[in-house]
Scaffold this motif. Structure first.
Motif, short mmCIF file in Angstrom:
data_model
loop_
_atom_site.label_atom_id
_atom_site.label_comp_id
_atom_site.label_asym_id
_atom_site.label_seq_id
_atom_site.Cartn_x
_atom_site.Cartn_y
_atom_site.Cartn_z
N TYR A 5 -9.55 6.40 -12.78
CA TYR A 5 -8.63 5.38 -12.28
C TYR A 5 -8.85 5.21 -10.78
CZ TYR A 5 -6.10 5.84 -16.70
OH TYR A 5 -5.75 5.87 -18.04
N PHE A 6 -8.83 3.95 -10.34
CA PHE A 6 -8.96 3.65 -8.92
C PHE A 6 -7.71 2.88 -8.50
CE2 PHE A 6 -10.86 1.22 -5.30
CZ PHE A 6 -11.18 2.32 -4.52
N HIS A 7 -6.71 3.63 -8.01
CA HIS A 7 -5.40 3.05 -7.65
C HIS A 7 -5.49 2.53 -6.22
CE1 HIS A 7 -1.29 2.20 -7.49
NE2 HIS A 7 -0.76 3.41 -7.29
N TYR A 8 -5.85 1.25 -6.12
CA TYR A 8 -6.18 0.67 -4.81
C TYR A 8 -5.62 -0.74 -4.72
CZ TYR A 8 -9.13 -1.11 -0.99
OH TYR A 8 -9.59 -1.66 0.18
N GLU A 9 -5.01 -1.05 -3.58
CA GLU A 9 -4.51 -2.39 -3.29
C GLU A 9 -4.96 -2.77 -1.88
OE1 GLU A 9 -3.14 -4.30 -5.39
OE2 GLU A 9 -2.42 -2.95 -6.97
N LEU A 10 -5.30 -4.04 -1.70
CA LEU A 10 -5.80 -4.49 -0.40
C LEU A 10 -4.72 -4.43 0.69
CD1 LEU A 10 -7.98 -7.60 -1.39
CD2 LEU A 10 -8.79 -5.32 -0.73
N TYR A 32 -8.13 8.09 -8.08
CA TYR A 32 -8.23 7.77 -6.65
C TYR A 32 -6.94 7.07 -6.20
CZ TYR A 32 -13.30 8.69 -6.59
OH TYR A 32 -14.54 9.27 -6.66
N ALA A 33 -6.47 7.44 -5.02
CA ALA A 33 -5.32 6.76 -4.42
C ALA A 33 -5.28 7.11 -2.94
CB ALA A 33 -4.03 7.17 -5.11
N PRO A 61 -10.21 6.63 1.80
CA PRO A 61 -11.62 6.54 1.39
C PRO A 61 -12.35 7.86 1.50
CG PRO A 61 -11.43 5.85 3.65
CD PRO A 61 -10.04 6.25 3.23
N ARG A 62 -11.64 8.91 1.93
CA ARG A 62 -12.29 10.18 2.29
C ARG A 62 -13.15 10.73 1.15
NH1 ARG A 62 -8.15 14.78 2.51
NH2 ARG A 62 -8.53 14.59 0.25
N GLU A 67 -1.55 -2.75 0.62
CA GLU A 67 -0.51 -1.73 0.58
C GLU A 67 -1.12 -0.35 0.37
OE1 GLU A 67 1.33 -1.38 -3.75
OE2 GLU A 67 1.38 -3.49 -3.06
N VAL A 68 -0.34 0.67 0.74
CA VAL A 68 -0.74 2.06 0.54
C VAL A 68 -0.35 2.48 -0.87
CG1 VAL A 68 -0.42 4.44 1.30
CG2 VAL A 68 -0.51 2.59 2.99
N THR A 69 -1.29 3.08 -1.59
CA THR A 69 -1.02 3.47 -2.97
C THR A 69 -0.74 4.97 -3.05
OG1 THR A 69 -3.37 3.85 -3.43
CG2 THR A 69 -2.50 1.64 -3.87
N THR A 70 0.04 5.35 -4.06
CA THR A 70 0.44 6.75 -4.22
C THR A 70 0.29 7.18 -5.68
OG1 THR A 70 2.05 6.55 -2.43
CG2 THR A 70 2.32 8.40 -3.95
#
Length: 641
Positions: A584-589, A613-614, A635-636, A591-594
């Motif tokens: 899963y790639f929990h990503y939004e342009l 990923y988040a 992105p670390r 906002e910060v994802t948790t």
């Protein structure tokens, strides 16, 4: 095994990993004569950009998927004007940037530069090549030995299955001492696939149509194969003691029978036929003639068929020749419907499978003439490759759906060869061509457009209009000859009219233009430019590349497989499932994802392990361990490759 060392080797061994990953930006599609903004999705690609960056851009979709690679890199002759431009982070190499690589006597580091340029590119090509694929690299004497050792280092010495020598057929005093009539084609496989114990599957197979004479017997048709004897080192009776039986043959009745009429134990050491064999005189008295395996280098030979096989499958055996020189051969029966007659004989056409020739004859002039005809002008590109040669090399790959890659595409010869070969054998091969120079559009792509759509080309033909013997009579009518010459000059039929002498004749010649139509090969391709890098200089994701490309990149780094856009019932952040791990790639342009229990509640895919990923994580380590969850911070923790 010998290894190759050069200035900068330690700096470029992993340089392909330091090159920034860039996405491919679609420019246009070309589909059977029509250019469009939409992607054709044909699988055929022409990419404009540095081939090191372009090769890296292909990895997420094509790692381990390329079946055939052909490249024609700079030969480093000292006359090519090529420039080393790889931005390797080392002072010794940085000083090379932007400098034209000089000639042997002028540039003592010219071979080091070439090897530094080639090594990371060959590394990426190795990654892209499929396990049963093969790579062909054209080169000449200037760098052949260096290229061979470089490829030994990357592919492994046992995986070298070349070279093939190209007879150029048009040498023009290339050197003072030896006229060079050849170039090399270095050939490697990715790895040998072992089957049937120790047998290695061939990576290349030469397929060609052949015509065999066919014979008729009792209404059945057959062609004759080779003798059932061996000629190699192991093909002697001392080594294969059970295969030395005698074939008794009756020339009148055509009957044959195999009998083991020799001492098998003695056959391990003896090479004396009189000492070893006992002829069956009863069969001889009935008209049978004993035929024994021919000798091999002065030693008693053996058959390739066992005694039982010979007697059980006698119909497949035919005896040819005459007394004293009989040959025992296999014959293969064919369907009558496949046989055709010609001048009182029967024939069959069939595909023959075998090894490639080690020397192939393809003129380099033919490549130039072909390009001139396609583009309608001369000297627009130096030394384009012979299309027939490329078709031959690509056809050696036993896969008519092969993906063919050329990362030094030049004038686009490989693209044309793929399209042409597909039309000839109904194949569905795809091409990917990479060219960094600006002529990627004006020559590489334009050539491909023209051969897809068909094109007209004009040629010149010299015609002899009139001939006159050189004698007194001809001289007396010189005025008439000159008048004829002047009249012909005025005719639109001729581009050029001349009076010439040849031997004992005076010739009036004219040059006519021939317009010919070359039929379209058909097909499509998409043209791409190298676009934005995946990561910014500060290490953050470059949002300009788009979320979908970021998702594709992340999934590839995890699984080394391409992300497919298949339908699923999971949340929008689900990437896919691979080896019982769900990603899963929990990503939004914006906002910060948790990663928290709320997000977990939206996950629908069942798996043994979960990689998520988040930007942040609120789950405890104990909870994640218990439920096999691995959290990776954006992105670390995104892998750079």
């Amino acid at each position: 095994m010998p290894t190759l060392h050069w200035i900068g080797k330690d700096k470029v061994i992993n340089h392909h990993m330091d090159v920034p990953f860039k996405v491919l930006e679609h420019s246009y599609g070309f589909d059977n004569g029509t250019q469009t903004d939409q992607e054709t999705n044909s699988g055929n690609k022409i990419i404009h950009g540095d081939n090191l960056e372009a090769l890296k851009a292909l990895l997420p979709e094509y790692e381990g998927q390329i079946d055939c690679i052909y490249i024609d890199p700079p030969y480093n002759t000292g006359n090519e004007g090529w420039v080393y431009n790889d931005n390797v982070n080392d002072p010794k190499i940085k000083k090379w940037l932007g400098q034209v690589v000089g000639k042997e006597s002028e540039d003592l580091s010219r071979h080091d530069k070439w090897l530094c340029m080639m090594y990371p590119r060959i590394k990426l090509l190795h990654k892209l090549l499929s396990d049963d694929g093969a790579i062909f690299i054209s080169i000449d004497d200037n760098e052949y030995s260096n290229l061979k050792l470089l490829c030994d280092d990357i592919f492994g010495y046992p995986n070298c299955i070349g070279p093939i020598i190209q007879n150029k057929m048009n040498a023009k005093n290339d050197t003072v001492n030896v006229q060079k009539n050849h170039e090399f084609i270095v050939l490697y496989r990715k790895k040998g696939t072992v089957t049937e114990g120790t047998k290695v599957n061939p990576s290349i197979i030469n397929k060609q149509w052949i015509t065999k004479e066919v014979f008729e017997e009792d209404g059945e048709y057959y062609y004759v194969n080779d003798s059932i004897t061996t000629r190699g080192e192991g093909g002697i009776l001392n080594a294969r003691t059970n295969l030395g039986y005698t074939v008794y043959y009756n020339p009148e009745t055509k009957e044959k029978i195999a009998i083991q009429d020799y001492d098998v134990e003695l056959a391990k050491t003896s090479n004396n036929e009189d000492e070893l064999y006992t002829t069956d005189e009863n069969l001889v008295s009935l008209g049978y003639i004993p035929i024994r395996p021919p000798k091999v280098r002065g030693k008693l030979g053996c058959w390739t068929w066992s005694l039982d096989k010979f007697n059980d499958q006698q119909k497949e055996i035919i005896i040819t020749g005459k007394k004293g020189s009989y040959a025992v051969k296999k014959r293969t029966f064919v369907e009558k419907s496949d046989v055709f007659g010609e001048e009182g004989k029967f024939f069959i056409q069939m595909i023959s499978f075998g090894n490639s020739r080690s020397i192939i004859n393809f003129s380099t002039n033919d490549g130039t003439n072909e390009l001139n005809n396609i583009m309608g002008e001369s000297n627009i590109f130096d030394n384009p490759k012979n299309i027939n040669m490329l078709e031959y090399l690509i056809s050696l790959i036993p896969n008519q759906n092969a993906i063919v890659l050329d990362s030094f595409a030049g004038s686009g010869s490989t693209a044309q060869a793929v399209l042409s070969l597909n039309k000839k054998d109904k194949g569905n091969r795809k091409f990917i061509c990479i060219e960094m120079m600006d002529y990627a559009e004006t020559i590489t792509a334009e050539r491909t457009r023209r051969v897809i759509s068909g094109y007209n080309y004009s040629g010149n033909k010299k015609e002899v209009v009139s001939t006159f013997p050189i004698n007194i009579t001809t001289l007396k009518k010189a005025d008439k000859i000159v008048n004829q010459y002047n009249e012909l000059k005025q005719e639109s039929k001729f581009k050029d009219v001349k009076i010439e002498s040849s031997g004992n004749e005076i010739l009036i010649t004219g040059v006519t233009e021939i317009i010919d139509k070359v039929e379209p090969l058909g097909g499509s391709f998409d043209f791409y430019e190298l676009g934005q890098p995946m990561f910014l200089k500060d290490g953050n994701l470059n949002e300009l590349v788009g979320v979908e490309r970021i998702r594709q990149y992340v999934y590839y780094t995890e699984t080394k497989t391409p992300l497919t856009s298949s339908k699923h019932k999971d949340n929008k952040h689900f990437l896919g499932k691979h080896n019982d791990t769900a990603y899963y790639f929990h990503y939004e342009l914006d906002e910060v994802t948790t990663l928290d229990h709320t997000f977990l509640a939206t996950m629908k895919t069942k798996a043994e392990q979960y990689v998520i990923y988040a930007d942040n994580c609120l789950l405890t380590k104990d909870f994640m361990t218990k439920h096999n969850i691995i959290f990776k911070k954006i992105p670390r923790d995104i892998t750079r490759f």
